[in-house]
Design a protein around this motif. Sequence first.
Motif, PDB file in Angstrom:
ATOM      1  N   VAL A  71       0.820  -1.214   0.000  1.00 47.56           N
ATOM      2  CA  VAL A  71       0.000   0.000   0.000  1.00 47.56           C
ATOM      3  C   VAL A  71       0.851   1.260   0.000  1.00 47.56           C
ATOM      4  O   VAL A  71       0.603   2.188  -0.770  1.00 47.56           O
ATOM      5  CB  VAL A  71      -0.975  -0.001   1.205  1.00 47.56           C
ATOM      6  N   SER A  72       1.865   1.318   0.864  1.00 46.34           N
ATOM      7  CA  SER A  72       2.608   2.569   0.992  1.00 46.34           C
ATOM      8  C   SER A  72       4.115   2.376   0.890  1.00 46.34           C
ATOM      9  O   SER A  72       4.877   3.202   1.372  1.00 46.34           O
ATOM     10  CB  SER A  72       2.256   3.240   2.313  1.00 46.34           C
ATOM     11  N   GLY A  73       4.547   1.309   0.264  1.00 48.69           N
ATOM     12  CA  GLY A  73       5.966   1.021   0.145  1.00 48.69           C
ATOM     13  C   GLY A  73       6.731   2.087  -0.609  1.00 48.69           C
ATOM     14  O   GLY A  73       7.839   2.471  -0.221  1.00 48.69           O
ATOM     15  N   PHE A  74       6.150   2.611  -1.691  1.00 49.78           N
ATOM     16  CA  PHE A  74       6.836   3.636  -2.477  1.00 49.78           C
ATOM     17  C   PHE A  74       7.019   4.913  -1.668  1.00 49.78           C
ATOM     18  O   PHE A  74       8.111   5.497  -1.656  1.00 49.78           O
ATOM     19  CB  PHE A  74       6.044   3.931  -3.761  1.00 49.78           C
ATOM     20  N   ILE A  75       5.995   5.335  -0.968  1.00 48.53           N
ATOM     21  CA  ILE A  75       6.072   6.565  -0.164  1.00 48.53           C
ATOM     22  C   ILE A  75       7.061   6.384   0.982  1.00 48.53           C
ATOM     23  O   ILE A  75       7.875   7.277   1.263  1.00 48.53           O
ATOM     24  CB  ILE A  75       4.678   6.957   0.356  1.00 48.53           C
ATOM     25  N   LEU A  76       7.018   5.238   1.651  1.00 49.85           N
ATOM     26  CA  LEU A  76       7.959   4.975   2.738  1.00 49.85           C
ATOM     27  C   LEU A  76       9.399   4.917   2.235  1.00 49.85           C
ATOM     28  O   LEU A  76      10.310   5.434   2.891  1.00 49.85           O
ATOM     29  CB  LEU A  76       7.594   3.669   3.450  1.00 49.85           C
ATOM     30  N   THR A  77       9.607   4.324   1.077  1.00 48.65           N
ATOM     31  CA  THR A  77      10.948   4.262   0.501  1.00 48.65           C
ATOM     32  C   THR A  77      11.450   5.655   0.137  1.00 48.65           C
ATOM     33  O   THR A  77      12.605   6.002   0.413  1.00 48.65           O
ATOM     34  CB  THR A  77      10.964   3.349  -0.744  1.00 48.65           C
ATOM     35  N   ALA A  78      10.584   6.457  -0.467  1.00 50.44           N
ATOM     36  CA  ALA A  78      10.966   7.828  -0.820  1.00 50.44           C
ATOM     37  C   ALA A  78      11.320   8.632   0.435  1.00 50.44           C
ATOM     38  O   ALA A  78      12.333   9.349   0.462  1.00 50.44           O
ATOM     39  CB  ALA A  78       9.842   8.511  -1.589  1.00 50.44           C
ATOM     40  N   PHE A  79      10.507   8.520   1.476  1.00 49.97           N
ATOM     41  CA  PHE A  79      10.789   9.231   2.723  1.00 49.97           C
ATOM     42  C   PHE A  79      12.089   8.739   3.355  1.00 49.97           C
ATOM     43  O   PHE A  79      12.874   9.529   3.865  1.00 49.97           O
ATOM     44  CB  PHE A  79       9.629   9.084   3.713  1.00 49.97           C
ATOM     45  N   PHE A 101      14.727   7.446   1.819  1.00 49.25           N
ATOM     46  CA  PHE A 101      15.859   7.981   1.069  1.00 49.25           C
ATOM     47  C   PHE A 101      16.058   9.468   1.352  1.00 49.25           C
ATOM     48  O   PHE A 101      17.186   9.939   1.460  1.00 49.25           O
ATOM     49  CB  PHE A 101      15.683   7.741  -0.432  1.00 49.25           C
ATOM     50  N   PHE A 102      14.964  10.205   1.480  1.00 50.06           N
ATOM     51  CA  PHE A 102      15.063  11.624   1.810  1.00 50.06           C
ATOM     52  C   PHE A 102      15.717  11.813   3.182  1.00 50.06           C
ATOM     53  O   PHE A 102      16.629  12.633   3.342  1.00 50.06           O
ATOM     54  CB  PHE A 102      13.681  12.282   1.795  1.00 50.06           C
ATOM     55  N   ALA A 103      15.255  11.043   4.163  1.00 53.73           N
ATOM     56  CA  ALA A 103      15.789  11.179   5.525  1.00 53.73           C
ATOM     57  C   ALA A 103      17.266  10.801   5.578  1.00 53.73           C
ATOM     58  O   ALA A 103      18.079  11.522   6.182  1.00 53.73           O
ATOM     59  CB  ALA A 103      14.977  10.308   6.486  1.00 53.73           C
ATOM     60  N   VAL A 104      17.634   9.705   4.940  1.00 57.02           N
ATOM     61  CA  VAL A 104      19.031   9.269   4.976  1.00 57.02           C
ATOM     62  C   VAL A 104      19.915  10.251   4.212  1.00 57.02           C
ATOM     63  O   VAL A 104      21.018  10.583   4.671  1.00 57.02           O
ATOM     64  CB  VAL A 104      19.177   7.835   4.419  1.00 57.02           C
ATOM     65  N   THR A 105      19.452  10.739   3.078  1.00 56.29           N
ATOM     66  CA  THR A 105      20.243  11.707   2.323  1.00 56.29           C
ATOM     67  C   THR A 105      20.448  12.982   3.128  1.00 56.29           C
ATOM     68  O   THR A 105      21.563  13.522   3.188  1.00 56.29           O
ATOM     69  CB  THR A 105      19.555  12.029   0.984  1.00 56.29           C
ATOM     70  N   THR A 106      19.397  13.459   3.772  1.00 54.91           N
ATOM     71  CA  THR A 106      19.513  14.654   4.603  1.00 54.91           C
ATOM     72  C   THR A 106      20.500  14.432   5.744  1.00 54.91           C
ATOM     73  O   THR A 106      21.384  15.263   5.996  1.00 54.91           O
ATOM     74  CB  THR A 106      18.132  15.045   5.172  1.00 54.91           C
ATOM     75  N   LEU A 107      20.369  13.313   6.431  1.00 60.60           N
ATOM     76  CA  LEU A 107      21.275  13.015   7.542  1.00 60.60           C
ATOM     77  C   LEU A 107      22.715  12.796   7.065  1.00 60.60           C
ATOM     78  O   LEU A 107      23.657  13.217   7.735  1.00 60.60           O
ATOM     79  CB  LEU A 107      20.777  11.805   8.319  1.00 60.60           C
ATOM     80  N   LEU A 108      22.884  12.142   5.923  1.00 59.62           N
ATOM     81  CA  LEU A 108      24.236  11.951   5.379  1.00 59.62           C
ATOM     82  C   LEU A 108      24.887  13.293   5.044  1.00 59.62           C
ATOM     83  O   LEU A 108      26.071  13.511   5.331  1.00 59.62           O
ATOM     84  CB  LEU A 108      24.193  11.066   4.133  1.00 59.62           C
ATOM     85  N   MET A 109      24.110  14.178   4.447  1.00 54.34           N
ATOM     86  CA  MET A 109      24.644  15.511   4.121  1.00 54.34           C
ATOM     87  C   MET A 109      25.003  16.276   5.393  1.00 54.34           C
ATOM     88  O   MET A 109      26.084  16.855   5.500  1.00 54.34           O
ATOM     89  CB  MET A 109      23.633  16.315   3.293  1.00 54.34           C
ATOM     90  N   LEU A 110      24.085  16.288   6.355  1.00 55.94           N
ATOM     91  CA  LEU A 110      24.357  16.992   7.606  1.00 55.94           C
ATOM     92  C   LEU A 110      25.561  16.390   8.328  1.00 55.94           C
ATOM     93  O   LEU A 110      26.413  17.104   8.853  1.00 55.94           O
ATOM     94  CB  LEU A 110      23.142  16.940   8.529  1.00 55.94           C
ATOM     95  N   GLY A 111      25.622  15.080   8.346  1.00 53.35           N
ATOM     96  CA  GLY A 111      26.665  14.415   9.118  1.00 53.35           C
ATOM     97  C   GLY A 111      28.035  14.444   8.481  1.00 53.35           C
ATOM     98  O   GLY A 111      29.017  14.763   9.149  1.00 53.35           O
TER      99      GLY A 111
END
Length: 173
Positions: free
Chosen positions: A75-83, A85-95
């Motif tokens: 049902v929501s796998g695509f949205i969860l995957t997109a979120f 990737f967004f969260a990890v990319t943001t944290l990787l950039m910040l970190g």
Amino acid sequence: MDLFSIIFELIDLRSFSNLWYWIALAVLWSSASHWVLGVPFDMVGRAAKHGGEAAQDLQDAVRIQVNRLIYISDVSGFILTAFAFFAVTTLLMLGFVYHVEFAQAVVLMLLPMYIVGFINLRTARALRAPHDDEALRKRLTHTRIMIQLVGVASIFVTALWGMYQNLTIGVLG
């Protein structure tokens, strides 16, 4: 020491030198290896030892969790995957670009949990078809071992990175 320095010592955002971070990491991996597919692993041992109702309880718990994980994925796998990737990319950039140690610490906890989620989802899809008791226990044990291997590698990498951070900050800072 005054009250404020004690409080800031307790809530230090320099994660790798903070005891609470390491306690949280230990609890995270302990929980991840105990709850395979959302089912407590002690049920597997009880089902192997006693059989009968314990084995049926394990079958039912796994069936419920498998259906739940597959439904959420469908049902929501695509949205969860997109979120994710967004969260990890943001944290990787910040970190690792902006050198925020707290973001590095969160990445080193969160990224392996995504791998654990993938392992659990792959196992859930494999267990969609009915399994006999022995095959189910074997599959859950194999999944737990895979999660524990990810945990060992994650803790090792986190410890190395934490020591590196503490040594470089201690020498340079």
